[in-house]
Design a protein around this motif. Structure first.
Motif, PDB file in Angstrom:
ATOM      1  N   GLN A 249     -12.893  -3.707   3.156  1.00 46.95           N
ATOM      2  CA  GLN A 249     -12.530  -2.428   3.786  1.00 46.95           C
ATOM      3  C   GLN A 249     -13.812  -1.704   4.184  1.00 46.95           C
ATOM      4  O   GLN A 249     -14.539  -1.224   3.307  1.00 46.95           O
ATOM      5  CB  GLN A 249     -11.802  -1.521   2.765  1.00 46.95           C
ATOM      6  CG  GLN A 249     -10.623  -2.156   2.078  1.00 46.95           C
ATOM      7  CD  GLN A 249      -9.447  -2.279   3.016  1.00 46.95           C
ATOM      8  OE1 GLN A 249      -9.051  -1.318   3.652  1.00 46.95           O
ATOM      9  NE2 GLN A 249      -8.920  -3.483   3.121  1.00 46.95           N
ATOM     10  N   TYR A 273      -2.665  -6.155  -5.182  1.00 46.48           N
ATOM     11  CA  TYR A 273      -2.913  -6.941  -3.971  1.00 46.48           C
ATOM     12  C   TYR A 273      -3.352  -8.375  -4.292  1.00 46.48           C
ATOM     13  O   TYR A 273      -2.930  -9.323  -3.647  1.00 46.48           O
ATOM     14  CB  TYR A 273      -3.994  -6.229  -3.159  1.00 46.48           C
ATOM     15  CG  TYR A 273      -4.263  -6.827  -1.796  1.00 46.48           C
ATOM     16  CD1 TYR A 273      -3.500  -6.453  -0.695  1.00 46.48           C
ATOM     17  CD2 TYR A 273      -5.287  -7.761  -1.610  1.00 46.48           C
ATOM     18  CE1 TYR A 273      -3.752  -6.996   0.565  1.00 46.48           C
ATOM     19  CE2 TYR A 273      -5.540  -8.305  -0.362  1.00 46.48           C
ATOM     20  CZ  TYR A 273      -4.767  -7.921   0.719  1.00 46.48           C
ATOM     21  OH  TYR A 273      -5.022  -8.460   1.957  1.00 46.48           O
ATOM     22  N   ASP A 317       4.231  -0.881   3.399  1.00 45.11           N
ATOM     23  CA  ASP A 317       3.135  -1.626   3.995  1.00 45.11           C
ATOM     24  C   ASP A 317       2.411  -2.496   2.948  1.00 45.11           C
ATOM     25  O   ASP A 317       1.197  -2.358   2.730  1.00 45.11           O
ATOM     26  CB  ASP A 317       2.156  -0.612   4.618  1.00 45.11           C
ATOM     27  CG  ASP A 317       1.283  -1.264   5.673  1.00 45.11           C
ATOM     28  OD1 ASP A 317       1.515  -2.440   5.983  1.00 45.11           O
ATOM     29  OD2 ASP A 317       0.356  -0.583   6.157  1.00 45.11           O
ATOM     30  N   ASP A 319       1.300  -5.450   2.746  1.00 45.84           N
ATOM     31  CA  ASP A 319       0.196  -6.363   3.085  1.00 45.84           C
ATOM     32  C   ASP A 319      -1.136  -5.626   3.246  1.00 45.84           C
ATOM     33  O   ASP A 319      -2.167  -6.261   3.426  1.00 45.84           O
ATOM     34  CB  ASP A 319       0.471  -7.103   4.410  1.00 45.84           C
ATOM     35  CG  ASP A 319       1.772  -7.881   4.369  1.00 45.84           C
ATOM     36  OD1 ASP A 319       2.576  -7.640   3.446  1.00 45.84           O
ATOM     37  OD2 ASP A 319       1.985  -8.722   5.245  1.00 45.84           O
ATOM     38  N   SER A 320      -1.097  -4.272   3.195  1.00 48.90           N
ATOM     39  CA  SER A 320      -2.348  -3.524   3.340  1.00 48.90           C
ATOM     40  C   SER A 320      -2.919  -3.156   1.978  1.00 48.90           C
ATOM     41  O   SER A 320      -2.174  -2.778   1.067  1.00 48.90           O
ATOM     42  CB  SER A 320      -2.122  -2.207   4.081  1.00 48.90           C
ATOM     43  OG  SER A 320      -1.602  -2.471   5.321  1.00 48.90           O
ATOM     44  N   ASP A 322      -4.600  -0.534  -0.089  1.00 47.65           N
ATOM     45  CA  ASP A 322      -4.678   0.926   0.051  1.00 47.65           C
ATOM     46  C   ASP A 322      -5.039   1.565  -1.303  1.00 47.65           C
ATOM     47  O   ASP A 322      -4.201   1.645  -2.199  1.00 47.65           O
ATOM     48  CB  ASP A 322      -3.302   1.421   0.539  1.00 47.65           C
ATOM     49  CG  ASP A 322      -3.228   2.931   0.605  1.00 47.65           C
ATOM     50  OD1 ASP A 322      -4.265   3.597   0.399  1.00 47.65           O
ATOM     51  OD2 ASP A 322      -2.118   3.449   0.845  1.00 47.65           O
ATOM     52  N   ARG A 325      -2.748   4.213  -2.870  1.00 51.27           N
ATOM     53  CA  ARG A 325      -1.323   3.910  -3.046  1.00 51.27           C
ATOM     54  C   ARG A 325      -0.771   4.590  -4.312  1.00 51.27           C
ATOM     55  O   ARG A 325      -1.330   4.463  -5.394  1.00 51.27           O
ATOM     56  CB  ARG A 325      -1.141   2.399  -3.163  1.00 51.27           C
ATOM     57  CG  ARG A 325       0.301   1.942  -3.176  1.00 51.27           C
ATOM     58  CD  ARG A 325       0.363   0.436  -3.257  1.00 51.27           C
ATOM     59  NE  ARG A 325      -0.125  -0.228  -2.053  1.00 51.27           N
ATOM     60  CZ  ARG A 325       0.563  -0.353  -0.927  1.00 51.27           C
ATOM     61  NH1 ARG A 325       1.794   0.124  -0.869  1.00 51.27           N
ATOM     62  NH2 ARG A 325       0.047  -0.965   0.125  1.00 51.27           N
TER      63      ARG A 325
END
Ligand code: HEM
Length: 394
Positions: A249, A273, A317, A319-320, A322, A325
């Motif tokens: 990122q 993730y 979302d 697959d992102s 973050d 979150r």
């Protein structure tokens, strides 16, 4: 198709297969192995928490390995967990946090001047063994001995499929021998603490007593051993996947360096993730219906934690990556009675270690993201090596 991971691309391929399975075939029988697979968040949650229908018991793969808390069902599990939970009290963890910072600093001092390193071999693989050894009370002089045993045991990564086919499990003399050596070492160390208690977990394990019950010597040794096996590679993978996620990122590493208060949330997102474990196992006790499919009694089941963590019915979302979150109810540490007893330790260790790493190694970045090689199995997710560069420090 179930993928063998050889590259980072395969991580994303595996996740697109998992998404397809969640959408089209949420409870699947793999005809080749005879094992069942469960993909949706709610079904995974049920399989790992409903112990009346899904047992944690597994056939033993090693005579020397002994049974562990992970494969116990109630009521035995509860008694045992109550006894060992004393070793993970906030007091015991507070005692460890300062030591984790000191141990992290020792590792950083060996690499800061170099300007590059293999983040796995030089850092992420080393810290968890030292921390577990320290927590148990293994003196620094015995660390290399302890590390050798850990290396042998962790290299013997039994894929879950083998747990249900003991005939497939390779039992080498080296592993049996290592278990024996470790057992003798721990027995000796525990006996010594009987006459000379210290401020460590081995002494706590001797002292705990509930309703007149104490742990037997065999149970104590097994618990020390399972801490090593359950707590090492998982934490190694959390640390290296953390750097992989942050590096992916733009600007995030700098942001985390400036605002360390964001780190705990960032670590939760790494856990979701890039869960260090893809899946955990259970055995159906009786015929049981899940998503309109009947799984027969005695069947082996893989509950895909990593799939649950990317389920769009629970995470927007998914697959992102973050860091902000919230909520983030990932299932990476399991749930219910077997919820990871080491979760507070893993979270604390990752927060301390990753914060210190970012703070002390300016411009830390991966040398070649595309060339990273993940572990090949479908049990653990992590990287074999992770070459990184940074501005060398004097
Ligand atoms: C249980 C994951 C770190 C010790 C579990 C379970 C999961 C898990 C998914 C539940 C298994 C099941 O329900 O069958 C992880 C991850 C970690 C981590 C992802 C790191 C990021 C640790 C550490 C320790 C530890 C650091 C100890 C030093 C245990 C033990 C259990 C367990 C003893 C069994 C608890 C029980 O059966 O009641 N872990 N773990 N884990 N974990 Fe961890």
């Amino acid at each position: 198709m179930l993928h063998t991971l050889r590259s980072v691309e395969d991580f994303y391929r595996q996740h697109s297969w998992l998404r397809q399975m969640r959408e089209t075939c949420p409870v699947w029988l793999d005809e080749r192995s005879g094992c069942w697979h469960v993909f949706r968040y709610n079904d995974v949650y049920r399989v790992i928490t409903d112990y009346a229908s899904f047992s944690s018991e597994k056939p033993k793969t090693s005579s020397a390995a002994g049974s562990s808390i992970l494969s116990m069902d109630p009521p035995r599990h509860k008694q045992y967990r109550n006894l060992v939970a004393y070793a993970f009290t906030p007091r015991a963890l507070a005692r460890l946090s300062e030591r984790i910072a000191v141990l992290t600093q020792e590792l950083l001092d060996k690499i800061r001047f170099k300007g590059q390193m293999d983040l796995v071999a030089d850092f992420a693989y080393q810290l968890p063994t030292i921390v577990i050894a320290e927590m148990l009370g293994v003196p620094a002089s015995d660390r290399s001995l302890f590390k050798r045993w850990t290396d042998v045991l962790l290299n013997h990564q039994v894929d879950d499929a083998e747990l249900f086919r003991p005939d497939l499990a390779l039992e080498t003399d080296d592993i049996e021998h290592t278990y024996e050596e470790l057992k003798e070492y721990l027995e000796e160390a525990l006996k010594e603490r009987q006459s000379n208690p210290k401020e460590d977990m081995m002494s706590d394990l001797l002292a705990v007593e509930m309703e007149g019950k104490r742990l037997s010597m065999e149970e104590r040794v097994n618990f020390c051993r399972i801490l090593l096996l359950a707590g090492h590679l998982t934490t190694t993978n959390l640390l290296s996947s953390g750097i992989w996620c942050f590096d992916g990122q733009p600007g995030l590493i700098e942001q985390l360096r400036k605002r360390p208060e964001l780190m705990p949330g960032a670590i939760e997102e790494v856990l979701r993730y890039a869960a260090p474990g893809w899946r955990i196992t259970r055995m159906a006790r009786t015929d049981v219906k899940l998503a309109e499919v009947t799984i027969p009694a005695g069947a082996a089941i893989f509950a895909w934690l990593a799939s649950a963590n990317w389920d769009s019915t629970q995470f927007s979302d998914p697959d992102s990556f973050d860091v902000a979150r919230s909520p983030n109810k990932h299932l990476t540490f399991g749930h219910g009675i077997h919820f990871c007893i080491g979760a507070p330790l893993a979270r604390m260790e990752a927060t301390i270690a990753l914060s210190m790493l970012l703070e002390q190694l300016p411009q830390l970045c991966l040398i070649d993201r595309a060339a990273l090689e993940p572990f090949e199995g479908t049990t653990l997710f992590g990287f074999k090596r992770m070459p990184v560069t940074f501005v060398p420090q004097t």
